[in-house]
Design a protein around this motif. Structure first.
Motif, short mmCIF file in Angstrom:
data_model
loop_
_atom_site.label_atom_id
_atom_site.label_comp_id
_atom_site.label_asym_id
_atom_site.label_seq_id
_atom_site.Cartn_x
_atom_site.Cartn_y
_atom_site.Cartn_z
N GLU A 144 0.98 -0.97 -0.35
CA GLU A 144 -0.43 0.53 0.26
C GLU A 144 1.04 1.65 -0.12
OE1 GLU A 144 -3.16 0.14 -0.56
OE2 GLU A 144 -3.43 -2.39 0.18
N SER A 145 0.00 2.44 0.14
CA SER A 145 0.90 3.53 -0.04
C SER A 145 1.66 3.92 0.73
CB SER A 145 0.37 4.42 -0.83
OG SER A 145 -0.52 4.62 -0.01
N THR A 146 0.54 3.46 1.85
CA THR A 146 1.12 4.29 3.67
C THR A 146 1.94 3.48 3.27
OG1 THR A 146 -0.96 3.26 3.71
CG2 THR A 146 -1.23 5.36 3.89
N ASP A 147 2.48 2.32 2.94
CA ASP A 147 3.40 1.39 3.59
C ASP A 147 4.79 1.59 3.40
OD1 ASP A 147 1.52 -0.22 4.80
OD2 ASP A 147 1.74 -1.87 3.26
N SER A 148 5.07 2.96 2.38
CA SER A 148 6.14 3.38 1.53
C SER A 148 6.60 4.53 1.90
CB SER A 148 6.23 2.90 0.54
OG SER A 148 5.28 3.69 -0.60
N ILE A 149 5.74 5.36 3.44
CA ILE A 149 5.83 6.24 3.41
C ILE A 149 7.29 6.85 4.15
CG2 ILE A 149 5.48 8.39 5.17
CD1 ILE A 149 2.45 7.47 4.90
N GLY A 150 7.48 5.95 4.75
CA GLY A 150 9.70 6.18 5.28
C GLY A 150 10.69 5.14 3.93
N ALA A 151 10.29 4.63 2.93
CA ALA A 151 11.05 4.61 1.97
C ALA A 151 11.00 5.74 0.73
CB ALA A 151 11.00 3.62 1.12
N VAL A 162 10.19 15.00 -5.34
CA VAL A 162 9.42 14.87 -4.60
C VAL A 162 9.07 13.77 -5.01
CG1 VAL A 162 6.59 15.38 -4.73
CG2 VAL A 162 8.80 17.39 -4.71
N VAL A 163 8.14 12.91 -3.93
CA VAL A 163 8.22 11.33 -4.35
C VAL A 163 6.71 11.53 -3.75
CG1 VAL A 163 8.46 8.89 -3.34
CG2 VAL A 163 10.42 10.79 -3.40
N SER A 164 5.84 10.69 -4.77
CA SER A 164 4.43 10.42 -4.98
C SER A 164 4.39 9.18 -5.36
CB SER A 164 3.81 11.15 -6.20
OG SER A 164 2.11 11.41 -6.61
N VAL A 165 3.76 8.65 -4.30
CA VAL A 165 2.80 6.92 -4.23
C VAL A 165 1.46 6.78 -4.04
CG1 VAL A 165 3.25 5.33 -2.84
CG2 VAL A 165 4.91 6.70 -2.06
N ASP A 170 -3.21 8.02 -2.48
CA ASP A 170 -1.95 8.58 -2.54
C ASP A 170 -1.29 9.77 -1.76
OD1 ASP A 170 -2.33 7.74 -5.12
OD2 ASP A 170 -3.53 9.70 -5.65
N VAL A 171 -0.06 9.47 -1.36
CA VAL A 171 0.76 9.49 -0.48
C VAL A 171 2.09 10.38 -0.73
CG1 VAL A 171 2.52 9.83 1.64
CG2 VAL A 171 -0.02 8.42 1.22
N ILE A 172 2.71 12.01 -1.16
CA ILE A 172 3.18 12.76 -1.55
C ILE A 172 3.99 13.72 -0.50
CG2 ILE A 172 3.82 15.03 -3.41
CD1 ILE A 172 0.74 14.26 -4.07
N VAL A 173 4.85 12.90 -0.39
CA VAL A 173 6.22 14.16 0.61
C VAL A 173 7.68 14.32 -0.19
CG1 VAL A 173 6.05 11.92 1.73
CG2 VAL A 173 8.26 11.62 0.41
N HIS A 174 7.92 15.80 0.74
CA HIS A 174 8.78 16.58 -0.30
C HIS A 174 9.33 16.52 1.21
CE1 HIS A 174 11.44 20.19 -2.56
NE2 HIS A 174 11.46 18.87 -2.60
N GLY A 175 10.86 16.99 1.55
CA GLY A 175 10.83 17.55 2.93
C GLY A 175 10.13 17.57 3.82
N ASN A 176 9.88 18.21 4.39
CA ASN A 176 9.06 18.10 6.05
C ASN A 176 7.63 18.20 5.58
OD1 ASN A 176 9.02 20.98 5.55
ND2 ASN A 176 9.18 21.36 7.39
N ARG A 177 7.26 18.13 3.73
CA ARG A 177 6.28 18.91 3.40
C ARG A 177 4.82 17.13 3.71
NH1 ARG A 177 5.81 22.78 -0.88
NH2 ARG A 177 7.73 21.85 -1.54
N THR A 178 3.72 16.72 3.53
CA THR A 178 3.00 15.42 3.19
C THR A 178 1.63 16.00 2.91
OG1 THR A 178 4.76 14.23 5.12
CG2 THR A 178 2.66 12.77 3.82
N GLY A 179 1.53 15.35 1.42
CA GLY A 179 0.13 15.09 1.48
C GLY A 179 -0.26 14.20 1.05
#
Length: 265
Positions: A144-151, A162-165, A170-179
């Protein structure tokens, strides 16, 4: 912090950016039609002899490794290097990361060539790309997308990307931002090319939006909202594919304002 979804869609349509795709045989037609429908201009060019010139006139570069061959890999590297030199956004879709040693080797080489602006894949692909030792089920996700937040955070920190899973959320991370984007319908997973088109549309938004995190969120929200709108009219994969393209063309800023479910932290 807010994402200007409506303004970003308006800008995409008014600017109609050229998106250079080096993508796979399976999805070329659907991806091109998706870009046209949303308001961008697609070009599919993979020959090493022309990719640098094409990147120079494009708004962004989308690299998708779905169907690999050595000549295409050469073109990908040349295009990524040129895009980095010119400051053009690079979107990398690591299709099937973890499936085979060759695919993993190619991805390492691409990441060494130039850091992507946006990396967009499913949970298994992001875990494999981060070196978690996971093997994907072909091009399908086993995580699942939530399983890969750490990665995703690890990849973002390592490459500045930016990493969009993609996933049910859908989980999107960049630095200290998460969407987190909670739009979409399960039927989207039954149509080949949805994820690849999501990467291409991220490229379209990145061409007109100075913040790649905002571009990735805008792309994911637009895809999800259009999926929900299409499902109102079509409940089977074949008709849904056509309805989805129609909704990409018809979706309005008002639709995004009303229907998008975006949470930011």
């Amino acid at each position: 912090m807010a994402i200007q979804l409506e303004a970003n869609l308006q800008n995409l349509r008014s600017m109609a950016p050229l998106v250079h795709n080096i993508t796979n045989f399976v999805v070329m037609n659907f991806t091109a039609n998706a870009l046209l429908a949303v308001g961008a201009s697609p070009v599919m060019a993979h020959a090493a002899e022309e990719v640098e010139d094409m990147v120079a006139i494009a708004g962004s570069l989308v690299v998708n490794i779905g169907t690999l061959s050595p000549p295409w890999v050469q073109g990908m590297k040349l295009a990524m290097k040129k895009a980095a030199e010119l400051g053009k956004p690079i979107i990398l879709d690591p299709v099937g990361a973890g499936a085979t040693p060759y695919r993993n080797k190619v991805l390492r080489g691409l990441l060494e060539t130039a850091p992507p602006t946006i990396i967009r894949g499913n949970g298994s692909e992001i875990l494999a790309l981060a070196g978690a030792g996971i093997q994907t089920k072909g091009v399908d996700s086993t995580a699942e997308s939530t399983d890969s937040i750490g990665a995703a955070h690890a990849m973002s920190a390592r490459f500045g990307s930016v990493v969009s899973v993609s996933g049910a959320v859908d989980v999107i991370v960049h630095g200290n931002r998460t969407g987190w984007i909670s739009n979409g319908v399960p039927l989207m997973t039954k149509v080949t090319g949805m994820g690849c088109s999501a990467s291409a549309i991220a490229g379209a938004f990145a061409s007109v939006c100075g913040d790649p995190f905002e571009a990735a969120v805008s792309a994911a929200a637009t895809m999800g909202v259009c999926g929900e709108l299409a499902y109102r009219d079509a409940k089977s994969p074949g008709s849904f594919q056509i309805a989805f393209l129609d909704k990409l063309a018809e979706v309005s800023p008002a639709h995004l304002a009303e229907l998008s479910r975006v949470k930011l932290a």
